[in-house]
Scaffold this active site. Structure first.
Site, short mmCIF file in Angstrom:
data_model
loop_
_atom_site.label_atom_id
_atom_site.label_comp_id
_atom_site.label_asym_id
_atom_site.label_seq_id
_atom_site.Cartn_x
_atom_site.Cartn_y
_atom_site.Cartn_z
N LYS A 1 0.82 -1.23 0.00
CA LYS A 1 0.00 0.00 0.00
C LYS A 1 0.85 1.27 0.00
O LYS A 1 0.31 2.37 -0.11
CB LYS A 1 -0.93 0.00 1.22
CG LYS A 1 -2.09 -0.99 1.09
CD LYS A 1 -3.05 -0.89 2.27
CE LYS A 1 -4.22 -1.84 2.11
NZ LYS A 1 -5.14 -1.77 3.26
N HIS B 1 -1.99 -3.86 -4.31
CA HIS B 1 -0.99 -3.83 -3.23
C HIS B 1 -0.37 -5.19 -2.90
O HIS B 1 0.80 -5.24 -2.51
CB HIS B 1 -1.56 -3.14 -1.97
CG HIS B 1 -2.43 -4.00 -1.11
ND1 HIS B 1 -3.77 -4.13 -1.30
CD2 HIS B 1 -2.13 -4.77 -0.02
CE1 HIS B 1 -4.27 -4.93 -0.37
NE2 HIS B 1 -3.30 -5.33 0.42
#
Length: 377
Positions: A248, A273
């Site tokens: 992320k 992510h």
């Protein structure tokens, strides 16, 4: 009871005359015989045998001490240094075999030779099998005695040297083992420090979910312990959980902290992510599939997860644990777009989708931990 020869000719002599020999006669004896004088304990209930052996061996430069039985020998051995014991097998009281066993147990650096008649050869062979260096058959000759004693003392020195070298090797191995433990401890601390730094880097961009990865790690640790993982595997599982959202770091902060529902395009960015995390971690040499676990933590048992739609056994067990721990923590905690739902609703979610999204064994273990108060928010 100690015999008169041992009392007068050994104990007093050994405490006085032997000390004088060590201090005064050792250099002369060493010069004459080339080596320090060896102490021989001759154990036989026949005085004539003791005296014969003593005469033969003292002419060869040995220091001989007579003992009439095993009991006298034991008392002497407990108080004085001896290099070699020459003992008869058949004696009143304890036998030579029993004395040999005591010497091997209590004085393992002392060599032994046993004395026997031809009829006792089987017993002599047994004595050899439990540690005697050799045996003298009665009646014996001078050359037989001298050669047997020299050979026994030579073997004794080899054994002592080998024992010394083995002990040194054991000490070296233990030192190296301790050094490795210390180095491994330092390395583990360093890796844990890096893991914490990476986790903070992610959470600094998403303040609303600060602590999420650590809480997921705590939940995963409880599940791993309940599933009888080794301490080492639990440690690695905790590491993976502590940085499972490392990917992320590439997601824009405004998406991470958006208070409303995400658009499809924003959701697609979020779903990248796991791959980003894998790309960050895949080059790290690690004795555990850290990158793979991070990559798979959003996969689901029925193939509905992402990024690769893996199913069942295609998903690593540790990733299945992260999947359950991640969902449980996310639902039970506050998010920008909703209030915390609580542990009860989160438990209901994983229980309802056991076998469909989440591994049944992992769900069962997790629910047991919740019910026992091991997992709480």
């Amino acid at each position: 009871m100690i015999s008169e020869p041992l009392q007068k000719g050994v104990t007093d002599m050994y405490s006085m005359d032997h000390a004088q020999f060590d201090a005064k006669d050792a250099p002369e004896t060493k010069k004459k015989y080339g080596v320090a004088r060896k102490n021989l304990l001759i154990v036989d209930d026949e005085e004539s045998i003791r005296n014969l052996l003593k005469r033969i061996l003292e002419k060869e430069g040995y220091h001989c001490i007579p003992a009439a039985d095993a009991e006298e020998a034991s008392i002497f051995l407990a108080e004085h240094p001896v290099d070699l014991v020459i003992s008869d097998i058949q004696m009143p009281g304890r036998s030579g075999i029993q004395l040999l066993e005591e010497i091997r147990r209590e004085h393992p650096t002392i060599g032994t030779i046993i004395i026997t008649g031809n009829r006792d050869k089987e017993i002599a062979d047994m004595a050899i099998s439990i540690g005697a260096y050799g045996y003298l058959l009665k009646p014996f000759q001078k050359d037989q005695v001298v050669v047997s004693v020299k050979d026994a003392l030579r073997r004794r020195m080899i054994e002592i040297q080998n024992r010394f070298e083995v002990e040194n090797l054991e000490h070296d191995i233990e030192d190296k083992r301790q050094n490795l433990i210390r180095a491994n401890t330092r390395l583990t601390l360093m890796v844990n420090g890096i893991i914490r730094a990476m986790a903070k880097a992610v959470e600094s961009r998403d303040p609303y979910t600060a602590g999420h990865q650590q809480r997921v790690a705590d939940i995963a640790t409880v599940i791993g312990a309940r599933m009888n993982f080794t301490e080492e595997r639990i440690m690695y599982l905790k590491m993976a959980a502590s940085i499972h959202d490392i990917g992320k770091i590439s997601v824009p902060a405004e998406i991470l902290s958006k208070p409303g529902r995400l658009s499809q395009s924003e959701m697609n960015i979020i779903r990248e992510h796991p791959l980003t995390g894998y790309e960050i971690l895949k080059e790290v040499e690690f004795p555990y599939p850290l990158a793979e676990i991070v990559y798979q933590h959003h996969e689901r048992m029925d193939g509905s997860g992402y990024p690769n739609g893996l199913t069942g056994e295609q998903i690593h067990l540790d990733a299945k644990i992260l999947a359950v721990a991640d969902v449980l923590e996310a639902m039970a905690s506050h998010r920008p777009y909703r209030a915390a739902l609580g542990i009860a609703i989160a438990r209901e979610e994983i229980q309802k989708n056991k076998g469909r999204f989440y591994d049944p064994d992992v769900v069962d273990v997790c629910c047991q931990a919740i019910d026992n108060g091991e997992i709480a928010f």
